[in-house]
Design a protein around this motif. Structure first.
Motif, short mmCIF file in Angstrom:
data_model
loop_
_atom_site.label_atom_id
_atom_site.label_comp_id
_atom_site.label_asym_id
_atom_site.label_seq_id
_atom_site.Cartn_x
_atom_site.Cartn_y
_atom_site.Cartn_z
N ASP A 1 -6.64 -9.98 -14.37
CA ASP A 1 -7.33 -10.51 -13.37
C ASP A 1 -8.09 -11.50 -13.38
N ALA B 1 1.76 -4.61 -10.51
CA ALA B 1 1.89 -3.31 -9.60
C ALA B 1 3.18 -3.45 -8.75
N ASN C 1 -5.21 0.90 -16.83
CA ASN C 1 -5.12 2.25 -16.32
C ASN C 1 -4.30 2.23 -15.07
N ARG C 2 -4.75 1.12 -14.19
CA ARG C 2 -3.99 1.26 -12.98
C ARG C 2 -2.63 0.72 -13.25
N CYS D 1 -2.48 -7.82 -12.28
CA CYS D 1 -2.64 -6.67 -12.11
C CYS D 1 -1.94 -6.37 -10.49
N GLN D 2 -2.29 -7.12 -9.57
CA GLN D 2 -1.66 -7.31 -8.25
C GLN D 2 -0.18 -7.48 -8.33
N HIS E 1 -9.72 -0.91 -16.69
CA HIS E 1 -9.50 -0.44 -15.16
C HIS E 1 -8.17 -0.82 -14.95
N ASN E 2 -7.95 -2.28 -15.02
CA ASN E 2 -6.56 -2.73 -14.73
C ASN E 2 -5.40 -2.27 -15.56
N ALA F 1 -0.48 3.80 -14.73
CA ALA F 1 -0.19 4.78 -13.53
C ALA F 1 0.84 4.12 -12.55
N ALA F 2 0.82 2.86 -12.51
CA ALA F 2 1.88 2.28 -11.62
C ALA F 2 3.43 2.41 -12.19
#
Length: 156
Positions: A107, A83, A118-119, A79-80, A115-116, A122-123
């Motif tokens: 994660d 993105a 969706n993030r 995720c990190q 949640h990840n 969105a990225a």
């Protein structure tokens, strides 16, 4: 739909795919597996391997202009790192419309709560495949992409 039938569908479009890990992820067997799966589906695959720096991924994708970029993550930092990478890719006009997906363990907590995903959507990712979802959604995505006319692959 059988794998053989799926391979026939994908072979018509013969997608060029880049498979890669992220800069902090040294795992490679997952990338080899993804490569073999995509080849079984009729894709031509370039595997950049694990611990691939963002700038190398962006450069290779800019040069190769693939129909699809597949990013695999096993170390839990997907995720990190993902993105950050997708921001660099989408900043390049040549890659702005290239389909890019990420999947695996995204994660370190093993959330799987969406949640990840969706993030990351969105990225700028086109699809996110968390490790708990199995391979069928990924196969379906590749079949759908391969079934699009050549002019629309990479067009948003």
């Amino acid at each position: 739909m059988t794998t053989q039938h799926a391979g026939t569908l994908v072979a018509r479009a013969r997608l060029d795919v880049v498979v890669t890990g992220l800069s902090s992820d040294a795992h490679t067997w997952n990338l080899v597996y993804l490569q073999l799966l995509l080849e079984e589906l009729g894709c031509r695959v370039t595997n950049l391997g694990g611990c691939t720096p963002d700038e190398v991924i962006v450069r290779e994708c800019t040069d190769r202009r693939p129909d699809l970029v597949v990013i695999g993550s096993l170390n839990g930092h997907g995720c990190q790192d993902g993105a950050r990478l997708i921001a660099a890719m989408r900043a390049r006009p040549a890659l702005a419309a290239t389909p890019v997906v990420i999947g695996g363990k995204l994660d370190v907590a093993g959330g799987g709560d969406g949640h990840n995903g969706n993030r990351l959507l969105a990225a700028g990712f086109d699809a996110v495949f968390e490790d708990t979802g199995g391979l069928n959604p990924f196969r379906s995505f590749v079949r759908t992409l391969a079934g699009r006319p050549a002019a629309s692959v990479g067009a948003r």
